[in-house]
Design an enzyme around this catalytic site. Structure first.
Site, PDB file in Angstrom:
ATOM      1  N   HIS A  44      22.970 103.498 -47.731  1.00 25.08           N
ATOM      2  CA  HIS A  44      23.767 103.607 -46.507  1.00 25.08           C
ATOM      3  C   HIS A  44      24.214 102.244 -45.975  1.00 25.08           C
ATOM      4  CE1 HIS A  44      23.137 107.873 -46.126  1.00 25.08           C
ATOM      5  NE2 HIS A  44      21.823 107.741 -46.113  1.00 25.08           N
ATOM      6  N   ARG A  69      16.848  99.759 -51.921  1.00 21.52           N
ATOM      7  CA  ARG A  69      17.060 101.206 -52.014  1.00 21.52           C
ATOM      8  C   ARG A  69      18.341 101.483 -52.776  1.00 21.52           C
ATOM      9  NH1 ARG A  69      17.056 105.570 -47.081  1.00 21.52           N
ATOM     10  NH2 ARG A  69      18.836 104.345 -46.323  1.00 21.52           N
ATOM     11  N   ASP A  83      17.485  93.723 -62.792  1.00 18.76           N
ATOM     12  CA  ASP A  83      17.817  92.467 -63.472  1.00 18.76           C
ATOM     13  C   ASP A  83      17.955  91.305 -62.494  1.00 18.76           C
ATOM     14  OD1 ASP A  83      17.749  93.472 -66.022  1.00 18.76           O
ATOM     15  OD2 ASP A  83      19.924  93.580 -66.291  1.00 18.76           O
ATOM     16  N   GLU A 148      12.191 113.483 -48.147  1.00 16.61           N
ATOM     17  CA  GLU A 148      13.229 113.674 -47.131  1.00 16.61           C
ATOM     18  C   GLU A 148      13.696 115.120 -47.005  1.00 16.61           C
ATOM     19  OE1 GLU A 148      15.928 109.970 -46.695  1.00 16.61           O
ATOM     20  OE2 GLU A 148      15.908 110.410 -48.845  1.00 16.61           O
ATOM     21  N   ASP A 174      16.271 112.638 -42.048  1.00 13.48           N
ATOM     22  CA  ASP A 174      16.657 113.666 -43.023  1.00 13.48           C
ATOM     23  C   ASP A 174      15.591 114.748 -43.148  1.00 13.48           C
ATOM     24  OD1 ASP A 174      19.164 112.665 -43.689  1.00 13.48           O
ATOM     25  OD2 ASP A 174      18.354 111.318 -45.201  1.00 13.48           O
TER      26      ASP A 174
END
Length: 256
Positions: A44, A69, A83, A148, A174
């Site tokens: 988000h 995230r 990476d 969630e 959520d």
């Protein structure tokens, strides 16, 4: 950070904040402020892959673990993010043990998983520390699975039992919406769900975590057994500060 996972699993409280803005400046400020960890949000948040690199570089000088995230379980995205060398990874809306096994396979290097490793990427010191990274990566990466949804809650014990999942992280907004409940941790039915998640984590040697809106909620969640807690976000703090200043000027102008 090499020891972030061990610190997170052992600490009474591992305290962090959210980074939504894709800004290396706010990442650096978070490091200077002394957070144990920060969440760089590619689900988000406003940042992209290049912003992530700059945020990780800004945090490098500080003992603040960077957890990223990702939007979903995607082997290609995992590889690109890892990476760059973050301390951990968070995956939204994990609902089944099968999904948890899938994400662990994507983030672990063989023989424990299917993630490929390159010799010249940032996580291995651009090749200078490749052998060391290869030997330690599976043990050092912190993995957080977000609970969630109603389905995730129903399967939380099975998810917690998956080897490699370190943190069961509640997405309170959520989860409460999917359950049709208030997100107030003192609301009895929602509190019952939170206790179930914390208990599952404890029983399987994992850590329960969440994002809180204020210090009162932080105390409430800590009392419920949550130890991996983030308070607020860079975006939220900027909004609050600017709003407060604008309201002050509005009041000042009226009084003048």
């Amino acid at each position: 950070m090499k020891w972030a996972r061990q610190r997170a699993l052992q600490a009474r409280l591992f305290a962090g904040s959210w980074l939504n803005m894709g800004s290396s400046d706010t990442a650096e400020i978070a490091g200077l402020a002394g957070y144990d960890w920060v969440l760089i949000d590619l689900e988000h948040g406003s940042g992209d892959h290049k912003d992530l690199l700059h945020q990780l570089q800004a945090l490098e000088a500080y003992p603040t673990a960077a957890v990223v995230r990702v939007p979903n379980i995607d082997a290609v995205v995992f590889k690109q993010v890892l990476d760059l060398g973050p301390s951990g990874i968070m995956v939204p809306n994990v609902e089944t043990a099968e999904q948890a096994h899938q994400l662990i396979s994507c983030v672990r290097i063989p023989p424990l998983g299917k993630r490929g490793a390159a010799t010249s990427t940032r996580n291995s010191g651009y090749g200078f520390h490749y052998a060391q990274y290869l030997a330690e990566a599976n043990d050092n990466l912190l993995v957080a699975a977000q609970i969630e949804s109603r389905i995730g809650l129903a399967n939380v014990e099975a998810i917690a039992a998956v080897d490699g999942i370190d943190v069961l992280f509640v997405g309170p907004t959520d989860l409460s919406i999917d359950l049709g409940l208030s997100s107030d941790p003192e609301q009895p039915e929602f509190r019952e769900a939170l206790v179930r998640i914390a208990t599952a984590a404890q029983q399987h040697g994992k850590v329960a975590g969440t994002l809180v809106r204020n210090p009162q909620q932080a105390r409430q969640y800590l009392a419920l057994g949550y130890r991996f807690i983030a308070l607020g976000s860079d975006r939220g703090m900027v909004i609050q500060g600017m709003k407060a200043n604008a309201e002050f000027f509005s009041t000042l102008a009226t009084a003048a």
